[in-house]
Design an enzyme around this catalytic site. Structure first.
Site, PDB file in Angstrom:
ATOM      1  N   CYS A 339      39.202  -3.726  13.425  1.00  0.00           N
ATOM      2  CA  CYS A 339      38.254  -2.995  12.786  1.00  0.00           C
ATOM      3  C   CYS A 339      37.474  -4.092  11.678  1.00  0.00           C
ATOM      4  O   CYS A 339      36.464  -3.759  11.680  1.00  0.00           O
ATOM      5  CB  CYS A 339      38.850  -1.802  12.148  1.00  0.00           C
ATOM      6  SG  CYS A 339      40.532  -1.789  11.955  1.00  0.00           S
ATOM      7  N   ARG A 368      51.248  -7.678  15.952  1.00  0.00           N
ATOM      8  CA  ARG A 368      51.908  -6.558  14.999  1.00  0.00           C
ATOM      9  C   ARG A 368      53.368  -7.077  15.080  1.00  0.00           C
ATOM     10  O   ARG A 368      54.076  -7.115  16.174  1.00  0.00           O
ATOM     11  CB  ARG A 368      51.521  -5.189  15.547  1.00  0.00           C
ATOM     12  CG  ARG A 368      50.267  -4.688  15.359  1.00  0.00           C
ATOM     13  CD  ARG A 368      49.947  -3.329  15.901  1.00  0.00           C
ATOM     14  NE  ARG A 368      48.408  -3.145  15.992  1.00  0.00           N
ATOM     15  CZ  ARG A 368      47.935  -1.985  16.385  1.00  0.00           C
ATOM     16  NH1 ARG A 368      48.786  -1.106  16.852  1.00  0.00           N
ATOM     17  NH2 ARG A 368      46.682  -1.880  16.217  1.00  0.00           N
ATOM     18  N   GLN A 386      43.978  -4.508  22.816  1.00  0.00           N
ATOM     19  CA  GLN A 386      43.508  -3.209  22.928  1.00  0.00           C
ATOM     20  C   GLN A 386      42.166  -3.132  23.526  1.00  0.00           C
ATOM     21  O   GLN A 386      41.362  -4.129  23.261  1.00  0.00           O
ATOM     22  CB  GLN A 386      43.388  -2.460  21.497  1.00  0.00           C
ATOM     23  CG  GLN A 386      44.628  -2.371  20.721  1.00  0.00           C
ATOM     24  CD  GLN A 386      44.331  -2.046  19.203  1.00  0.00           C
ATOM     25  OE1 GLN A 386      43.622  -2.981  18.424  1.00  0.00           O
ATOM     26  NE2 GLN A 386      44.939  -0.999  18.958  1.00  0.00           N
ATOM     27  N   ASP A 388      39.320  -1.885  22.464  1.00  0.00           N
ATOM     28  CA  ASP A 388      39.302  -1.247  21.150  1.00  0.00           C
ATOM     29  C   ASP A 388      37.654  -1.077  21.315  1.00  0.00           C
ATOM     30  O   ASP A 388      36.811  -1.860  21.693  1.00  0.00           O
ATOM     31  CB  ASP A 388      39.797  -2.355  20.160  1.00  0.00           C
ATOM     32  CG  ASP A 388      39.879  -1.585  19.076  1.00  0.00           C
ATOM     33  OD1 ASP A 388      39.428  -0.273  18.846  1.00  0.00           O
ATOM     34  OD2 ASP A 388      39.977  -2.281  17.892  1.00  0.00           O
ATOM     35  N   HIS A 390      34.801   0.467  17.975  1.00  0.00           N
ATOM     36  CA  HIS A 390      34.377   1.089  16.873  1.00  0.00           C
ATOM     37  C   HIS A 390      33.006   1.506  17.009  1.00  0.00           C
ATOM     38  O   HIS A 390      32.036   0.828  17.171  1.00  0.00           O
ATOM     39  CB  HIS A 390      34.446   0.049  15.556  1.00  0.00           C
ATOM     40  CG  HIS A 390      36.124  -0.228  15.281  1.00  0.00           C
ATOM     41  ND1 HIS A 390      36.513  -1.364  15.860  1.00  0.00           N
ATOM     42  CD2 HIS A 390      36.985   0.413  14.898  1.00  0.00           C
ATOM     43  CE1 HIS A 390      37.823  -1.520  15.683  1.00  0.00           C
ATOM     44  NE2 HIS A 390      38.281  -0.437  15.118  1.00  0.00           N
ATOM     45  N   LYS A 474      42.439  12.983  14.096  1.00  0.00           N
ATOM     46  CA  LYS A 474      42.542  11.959  15.050  1.00  0.00           C
ATOM     47  C   LYS A 474      42.711  13.121  16.279  1.00  0.00           C
ATOM     48  O   LYS A 474      43.399  14.026  15.947  1.00  0.00           O
ATOM     49  CB  LYS A 474      43.446  10.803  15.164  1.00  0.00           C
ATOM     50  CG  LYS A 474      44.973  11.265  15.002  1.00  0.00           C
ATOM     51  CD  LYS A 474      45.976  10.250  14.921  1.00  0.00           C
ATOM     52  CE  LYS A 474      47.204  10.576  14.686  1.00  0.00           C
ATOM     53  NZ  LYS A 474      48.199   9.517  14.969  1.00  0.00           N
ATOM     54  N   HIS A 520      37.353   4.917  15.386  1.00  0.00           N
ATOM     55  CA  HIS A 520      38.117   3.810  15.918  1.00  0.00           C
ATOM     56  C   HIS A 520      38.517   4.484  17.365  1.00  0.00           C
ATOM     57  O   HIS A 520      38.991   5.591  17.340  1.00  0.00           O
ATOM     58  CB  HIS A 520      39.483   3.527  15.324  1.00  0.00           C
ATOM     59  CG  HIS A 520      39.466   2.857  13.867  1.00  0.00           C
ATOM     60  ND1 HIS A 520      39.659   1.831  13.420  1.00  0.00           N
ATOM     61  CD2 HIS A 520      39.084   3.869  12.833  1.00  0.00           C
ATOM     62  CE1 HIS A 520      39.477   1.630  12.041  1.00  0.00           C
ATOM     63  NE2 HIS A 520      39.222   3.038  11.525  1.00  0.00           N
TER      64      HIS A 520
END
Length: 646
Positions: A339, A368, A386, A388, A390, A474, A520
RNA sequence: GCUGGUGUAGCUCAGCGGCAGAGCGGGGGAUUUGUAAUCCCCAGGUCGCGGGUUCAAAUCCCGCCGCCAGCUCCA
């Protein structure tokens, strides 16, 4: 006393009877209940589950619940758990009882014992349980004051039970007794131990008292039980089936990926065959996202510590981040999330409301630190990519964006054959507003919008209060695979925090600066986990568009290799992933090899096919489908691939 | 991370103080095969790593690492 019995949804009877009658007696008394008698495990008295042998003291409506209902299954297995505890106490009188609840497909019971159980102990316990079941010992509910119960368990030396009692609010607690065994328990239970017909202890493992690692570790025994041996066996077979689908095993056998000790735990090597699958999925994703107005970006995998200070990750995500690297006196950290990078792209220019929503996507690889005990094949790793993105938008656009995202998730997951989902909406805990970033007004609006969109789309969902992230509410989507297991997959998270921390703005139509909302979202989640799920979902047999090898050409004898190769090169010219099995072996052996490698199509070529310019098609897992011309086969295959047929 | 189990050939495993083995897979040869295993031969090992006990350690002991199950956590 009048008792109504709900025989079925449409049928109800009423009987007059004396106080103290039990549901079990009623079942045996009335003729209409015959059908219920065989399957009833527990009664619902005005909706409250009660023991079949519990005396009824007032007017009530009764329903009977069997094993086909979750409540019935829970009672059945809860009683099995008590029998387990009973057996353990007989064999190891010094064992202290923890808790023993029913769980999704069985039950467990925790014991504090000086030494962990060994396999032969488990067998001993099973034998003892069988004896207890044969003895058909009645199970009795006893109610007593909290004080009495405390004294009882104190006397028995059951310190964990005493701890539980001390934390209870009720004045009266219930205790269940079967023979000399007593247990603190809310119930209900089966009337006697003989009601349990088929059970099996599955394994034992350590578990902390109340799941807290500061507490002592107890030994947990898992088991399951069913009303018939056939059902038990079917369940055991299903476990075996799940084992056969284990993506770690299939991943190795099919040459998809590996995790090497010399590289490090949780760090995945994608081998050529696994990489093809991943690439095809990523390609599809790109097309779908670009169609929906996403813009792809690439960003670095490390950034200065100051970025992570600004984003706040250092204060709330540090324990999941790898240690820093020092370069020229500056500390850099490996990214656990993408992000901040996307945010800086947003921030690199002044944005107008006309630019919004701005959707930045990246196959973002992050690292991670996960505790070593949690790693698991592709499902839980330390380096992951991911899908991913945004989305930066105005508060008013949140609803539409969320709607688009949920539709996207259903659409994309549907293409892999996932049809059953569970959706969870996590909202804030209203009693602790201080725990959350963002104003109550923007939370209110966002939560209302999320709920509205879910309802609008007719999506059944669970709403969990207090499960939201501190930075926003979420929606998580769980999917069910081919054998009914649930996996977490998509996540759509609103963020009111980062726009604040990075001071993001857009210029509104009023010419003034406003704060955008950030979303996200990951649809597949991570490529690692998603492909892990896919391997298990398909049991390694990928649909033809994803299969690393789509076609194997099998020459009957060596003299057919030339023809087989020409067929292969024709297919290959059209982008088909094809191989020729050219080693000299029997046709059966070559076919067997292709089947084991789960190749979707096998083309057998012998004298007949050479003569007519055809191939004999065998589809994976099926027999010979007959002869067809190469051109026709190619046409059919290309269509299947383009449509991404399952 | 914690508790327990486990680590021997690419894979699945046997051996558990006294010469490192089998099946599958791999390589070579014979065979020329019609829809899930043709036969023969061969190669392949720092017995996870480090230390200790012993005349002798894959085997017993200690430490570390990995893996498995569970607890906890999550994409």
């Amino acid at each position: 006393m009048r008792i109504r019995i709900q025989i079925s949804d449409s049928e109800q009877i009423e009987i007059e009877c004396d106080e103290g009658v039990t549901s079990l007696q009623l079942l045996n008394m009335c003729e209409q209940c015959t059908r219920l008698r065989d399957k009833a495990l527990v009664a619902l008295a005005n909706g409250e589950p009660i023991d079949l042998n519990r005396p009824i003291t007032g007017d009530v409506t009764l329903r009977f619940i069997g094993f086909d209902d979750e409540v019935g299954r829970d009672v059945y297995r809860h009683t099995t758990a008590h029998i387990l505890a009973h057996a353990v106490k007989q064999i190891f009188p010094e064992a202290k009882l923890g808790i023993g609840p029913p769980i999704e497909n069985g039950f467990y019971y925790d014991f504090d014992v000086p030494k962990p159980f060994e396999p032969h102990h488990i067998e001993m316990i099973e034998r003892k349980m069988r004896e207890l079941i044969e003895s058909d010992t009645p199970i009795e509910r006893i109610e007593m004051s909290k004080h009495e119960a405390r004294e009882l368990f104190e006397r028995l030396g059951e310190r964990y039970k005493v701890e539980l009692i001390d934390e209870m609010d009720e004045d009266i607690v219930s205790v269940y007794r079967q023979g000399e065994f007593v247990d603190l328990c809310r119930g209900p239970h089966l009337p006697s131990t003989g009601w349990v017909k088929a059970f099996k202890l599955l394994h034992s493992a350590g578990a902390y008292w109340r799941g807290d690692e500061r507490n002592p570790m107890l030994q947990r025994i898992y088991g399951t039980s069913f009303p018939t041996h056939e059902q038990l066996q079917a369940y055991l077979n299903q476990l075996e089936e799940a084992q056969k689908r284990d993506h770690r095993r299939l991943g190795r056998e099919l040459g998809l990926f590996s995790v090497e000790e010399d590289i490090g735990p949780g760090l995945v090597l994608w081998h050529p065959k696994g990489a093809i699958i991943r690439q095809l999925i990523e390609d599809m994703l790109r097309v779908e996202l670009v169609e929906r107005g996403y813009q792809f970006v690439y960003t670095p995998h490390i950034a200065k510590v100051t970025l992570w200070q600004t984003s706040g990750h250092l204060s709330w995500y540090r324990e999941n981040m790898f240690a820093g690297i020092e370069i020229e006196g500056q500390e850099y950290l490996v990214r656990p999330m993408n992000c901040p990078f996307h945010i800086l792209i947003y921030k690199s220019a002044t944005r107008s409301y006309r630019d919004l929503p701005m959707r930045l996507a990246e196959m973002g690889t992050v690292y991670r630190y996960e505790r070593s005990g949690t790693l698991h094949g592709l499902m839980r790793v330390r380096g992951l990519t991911q899908d991913d993105a945004h989305i930066f938008c105005t508060p008013e656009q949140v609803g539409d964006e969320i709607e688009g995202l949920i539709e996207l998730a259903y659409h994309l997951l549907g293409r892999f054959g996932f049809e059953q989902f569970e959706v969870v909406l996590s909202v804030r805990d209203r009693s602790h507003p201080e725990k959350y970033a963002g104003t109550p007004e923007v939370w209110e609006l966002a939560e209302r919008e999320l709920e509205r969109v879910l309802n609008k789309l007719g999506i059944e969902h669970k709403r969990i209060e207090g499960e939201a992230n501190f930075y926003g509410p979420k929606i998580d989507v769980y999917l069910f695979d081919a054998i009914g297991r649930k996996w977490q997959c998509s996540t759509i998270q609103l963020d009111f925090n980062l726009p604040e921390r990075f001071d993001l703005t857009y210029i509104g139509s009023d010419g003034r600066g406003h704060r955008p909302v950030m979303i996200h979202r990951a649809i597949l989640g991570s490529m690692e986990r998603f492909i892990g799920i896919l391997i298990e979902h398909y049991a390694g047999a990928f649909p033809v568009w994803l299969a690393p090898i789509q076609v194997s050409v099998v020459p009957v004898a060596d003299r057919h290799i030339e023809y087989a190769s020409s067929v292969a090169s024709e297919l290959s010219k059209h982008g088909i992933r094809v191989e020729v099995i050219s080693r000299s072996d029997t046709v059966s052996a070559k076919i067997r090899e292709c089947e084991l490698r789960k190749v979707p199509y096998i083309l057998v070529c012998g004298d007949r096919e050479v003569r007519s310019g055809s191939v004999s098609v065998r589809q994976r897992g099926r027999k010979d489908l007959g002869e067809i011309s190469v051109a026709d086969f190619l046409r059919m295959l290309i269509e299947q691939i383009e449509r991404k047929n399952l």
